[in-house]
Design an enzyme around this catalytic site. Sequence first.
Site, PDB file in Angstrom:
ATOM      1  N   ASP A  13      -4.915 -11.703 -14.667  1.00 58.48           N
ATOM      2  CA  ASP A  13      -5.831 -12.557 -14.314  1.00 58.48           C
ATOM      3  C   ASP A  13      -7.353 -12.361 -15.361  1.00 58.48           C
ATOM      4  O   ASP A  13      -7.557 -11.278 -15.667  1.00 58.48           O
ATOM      5  CB  ASP A  13      -6.742 -12.165 -12.951  1.00 58.48           C
ATOM      6  CG  ASP A  13      -6.967 -13.459 -12.255  1.00 58.48           C
ATOM      7  OD1 ASP A  13      -6.703 -13.744 -11.193  1.00 58.48           O
ATOM      8  OD2 ASP A  13      -7.883 -14.117 -12.761  1.00 58.48           O
ATOM      9  N   GLU A  69      -7.939 -21.739 -14.242  1.00 61.02           N
ATOM     10  CA  GLU A  69      -8.279 -22.300 -12.820  1.00 61.02           C
ATOM     11  C   GLU A  69      -9.379 -23.134 -13.105  1.00 61.02           C
ATOM     12  O   GLU A  69     -10.614 -22.764 -13.663  1.00 61.02           O
ATOM     13  CB  GLU A  69      -8.865 -20.999 -12.064  1.00 61.02           C
ATOM     14  CG  GLU A  69      -9.111 -21.451 -10.748  1.00 61.02           C
ATOM     15  CD  GLU A  69     -10.264 -20.533  -9.917  1.00 61.02           C
ATOM     16  OE1 GLU A  69     -10.941 -20.032 -10.707  1.00 61.02           O
ATOM     17  OE2 GLU A  69     -10.046 -20.446  -8.646  1.00 61.02           O
ATOM     18  N   ASP A 109      -9.693 -17.320 -14.911  1.00 59.44           N
ATOM     19  CA  ASP A 109     -10.595 -17.446 -13.824  1.00 59.44           C
ATOM     20  C   ASP A 109     -11.738 -18.733 -14.008  1.00 59.44           C
ATOM     21  O   ASP A 109     -12.511 -18.464 -15.108  1.00 59.44           O
ATOM     22  CB  ASP A 109     -11.228 -16.036 -13.304  1.00 59.44           C
ATOM     23  CG  ASP A 109     -11.907 -16.228 -11.956  1.00 59.44           C
ATOM     24  OD1 ASP A 109     -11.226 -16.470 -11.037  1.00 59.44           O
ATOM     25  OD2 ASP A 109     -13.015 -15.952 -12.060  1.00 59.44           O
ATOM     26  N   ASP A 169      -3.521   4.242   1.917  1.00 59.58           N
ATOM     27  CA  ASP A 169      -4.856   4.371   1.891  1.00 59.58           C
ATOM     28  C   ASP A 169      -5.568   2.999   2.525  1.00 59.58           C
ATOM     29  O   ASP A 169      -6.916   2.911   2.502  1.00 59.58           O
ATOM     30  CB  ASP A 169      -5.344   4.762   0.695  1.00 59.58           C
ATOM     31  CG  ASP A 169      -5.383   3.744  -0.450  1.00 59.58           C
ATOM     32  OD1 ASP A 169      -6.022   4.039  -1.455  1.00 59.58           O
ATOM     33  OD2 ASP A 169      -4.661   2.611  -0.020  1.00 59.58           O
ATOM     34  N   ASP A 225       0.988  -1.017   0.010  1.00 63.28           N
ATOM     35  CA  ASP A 225       0.285   0.199   0.046  1.00 63.28           C
ATOM     36  C   ASP A 225       0.964   1.349   0.040  1.00 63.28           C
ATOM     37  O   ASP A 225       1.257   1.869   0.908  1.00 63.28           O
ATOM     38  CB  ASP A 225      -0.765  -0.079   1.345  1.00 63.28           C
ATOM     39  CG  ASP A 225      -1.625   1.426   1.479  1.00 63.28           C
ATOM     40  OD1 ASP A 225      -2.280   1.594   2.402  1.00 63.28           O
ATOM     41  OD2 ASP A 225      -1.683   1.990   0.520  1.00 63.28           O
ATOM     42  N   ASP A 230      -1.453  -1.210  -4.017  1.00 62.11           N
ATOM     43  CA  ASP A 230      -1.581  -0.485  -5.251  1.00 62.11           C
ATOM     44  C   ASP A 230      -0.407  -0.819  -6.158  1.00 62.11           C
ATOM     45  O   ASP A 230       0.537  -1.455  -5.872  1.00 62.11           O
ATOM     46  CB  ASP A 230      -1.671   1.036  -5.123  1.00 62.11           C
ATOM     47  CG  ASP A 230      -0.633   1.505  -4.110  1.00 62.11           C
ATOM     48  OD1 ASP A 230      -0.797   1.786  -2.980  1.00 62.11           O
ATOM     49  OD2 ASP A 230       0.497   1.334  -4.464  1.00 62.11           O
ATOM     50  N   HIS A 284      -5.301 -16.803  -2.941  1.00 68.35           N
ATOM     51  CA  HIS A 284      -6.139 -15.864  -2.522  1.00 68.35           C
ATOM     52  C   HIS A 284      -7.492 -16.360  -1.865  1.00 68.35           C
ATOM     53  O   HIS A 284      -8.469 -15.475  -1.565  1.00 68.35           O
ATOM     54  CB  HIS A 284      -6.256 -14.793  -3.448  1.00 68.35           C
ATOM     55  CG  HIS A 284      -7.265 -15.040  -4.503  1.00 68.35           C
ATOM     56  ND1 HIS A 284      -6.584 -15.956  -5.488  1.00 68.35           N
ATOM     57  CD2 HIS A 284      -8.181 -14.607  -5.077  1.00 68.35           C
ATOM     58  CE1 HIS A 284      -7.302 -16.078  -6.482  1.00 68.35           C
ATOM     59  NE2 HIS A 284      -8.511 -15.446  -6.398  1.00 68.35           N
ATOM     60  N   ASP A 285      -7.854 -17.555  -2.279  1.00 69.34           N
ATOM     61  CA  ASP A 285      -9.091 -18.139  -1.986  1.00 69.34           C
ATOM     62  C   ASP A 285      -8.973 -19.011  -0.712  1.00 69.34           C
ATOM     63  O   ASP A 285     -10.026 -19.887  -0.561  1.00 69.34           O
ATOM     64  CB  ASP A 285      -9.547 -19.045  -3.131  1.00 69.34           C
ATOM     65  CG  ASP A 285     -10.020 -18.100  -4.341  1.00 69.34           C
ATOM     66  OD1 ASP A 285     -10.074 -18.432  -5.248  1.00 69.34           O
ATOM     67  OD2 ASP A 285     -10.374 -16.985  -4.115  1.00 69.34           O
TER      68      ASP A 285
END
Length: 607
Positions: A178, A336, A278, A105, A101, A109, A407-408
């Site tokens: 992605d 995926e 995805d 914020d 970050d 990013d 991330h899942d």
Amino acid sequence: MNRASKIKDVYNSPIGHDIIARILLQLGKSEKLITNPLVGNLTLGMVEKLLKKQLGEEFFDAVLKLLNTETDVPPKSPETVSKAWWKEAVFYQIYPRSFVDSDNDGIGDLRGIISKLDYLKDLGVDALWLSPIYASPMDDNGYDISDYRGINSDFGTMEDFDELLSEVHKRGMRLIMDLVVNHTSDEHEWFKTALKDKSSKYRDYYFFRDGAKEAPNNWTSFFSGSAWNHYEEEDTWALHLFSKKQMDLNWECENVRHDVIDMIKWWLGKGVDGFRMDVINYISKEAGLPDGNPFIGTLMGYMGIEKYYYGPRLHEYLREIRKEAFDPYEAFSVGETPGLGMEMCKLVTAEERKELNMVFSFDHLETPGHVRFEDYSYDLNYYRDYEIEWAENYGNNCRTSLFYNNHDNPRMISKINPDGKYRRSLAKLLATMQFTLPGTPFVFQGDEMALVNYPFKSIDDLNDVESKGKYGELLETKTPEEAFKIVLAGTRDHARVLLPWNENAPFKQTPDEEVTSFYKEIIDFRRASRAIIYGDFKVHRRSKDIFTYERSLNGEHILVDCNLGTTQRKAYLKAIGYEPVFESGTEADRLSAYGYRVWRKLDYEKP
Ligand code: TEU
């Protein structure tokens, strides 16, 4: 195949093998149940009679339809593994929202990623996979795209992206994006136009059903509830396998395929090196979107999944994307593919088939009979057996992806053993296997810091749309405390906490420098070893908590000895003429808790 087919014949067919293997996996049963002659010689018709009450009327109709859709068999495995950069590469997955970050914020990013490229290069990373950074209302943190050619302002600008891509390439690394094209956001122009104007060309881009009094079928969403939105004013329904704001694209529509291919080429034209695709196996749905089979839906937890997880035109669509978009740019693709078994993955990735280069299969991420939203101890003996199965059977014309986090999913170290005293050993054991087994490693951000799950205190701490949906669903039968405990076990938010190197990271678990250094060393070791990247695989020991294997190619031999549990184990003592390269302990005849030893044959002369 029909009702006269025997179980053993079904199990010996590629798709039949995968279907039966999945049912056994969900039930936590061994394949011995199927391979014993008594069961193996039963016909489907006999099983139907015996289990009619449990399986219901149309179970075998649904299974036979799936079985008979696929008429191909996977191509034979060649003698050797062909060379390719993505077989030698180490990939690193960045979830931009929580990576770095740079403007404080609270959201990661693109400029933050740029600031860490030297760190990633130094770690030994060859290629980055960015989770989505496109324009999005962030209902599913970017997996709900409203403009495929725009950058989400949370992450920065297109100029920031162009700089990131150029800086990645300057360092000799590659970048894959992605590709989320099973669905778009409901705020995408295509959907907004389609919903408002039934005569629009975009109406056919989605699955609308006008005038129905109730949901057109019994399919459920992965994020709880029906897979259909009802639009009162427009008197219509629209399909969404994921959140209510993620609307499924109708790939039967040629214009959808054309626009997706166009968009892929636009990004490849900018210099992107490929895509992670995805839920790409969901894009072909069974014609007419028929009801899902109740037994299958209950077993899998999602009603209707058998109607789209391996649909009738999947291969055709994948070949079209490959030919029209990927091949002209020699771009890399990793699909995926949740739910696909090994045989289906072969049919999607075998080099001769010209569909995808690789896939992510997820059947190793939960121990059989368990689900993600369940607080249980993950058994590394299962991970061993799964990786052996793929190493020995996936074939030299297919390439296994090696990962244990993304991330899942909650962090694997916590799933195996949450006791902090094992955190470092487990991190290094997992890395030892990830960087010496056959396949291409995909590191998830923070693996190299030995990150663990976050101690969320309440549902209000969670951001994930899936977790909130699950919590609401659970409250129908459980207390808030019980519901939160179940969600906490499986929430994807464990993997999405701002990384600890950020000033405002909520989680001050210090990154483990020793683990990071180990990652650098073993990635370097892998890079220099053709035996690991392209070599053979042989198991020397596989018993309770023991996994000893050897990789070899042209006289190079690498031997790996692992203790998958907390009890001290006898080390593999037959490594005569080898020298240890990595070892977690100093006692040559034993392996400590989650211990490992990597040996290299002494007399090998690098060509
Ligand atoms: O995930 C699809 C997927 O496999 C998981 O969402 C799984 O189906 C679900 O958690 C039920 O177990 C991909 C992305 O990785 C995920 O982040 C998105 O939420 C999802 O697709 C929708 O785009």
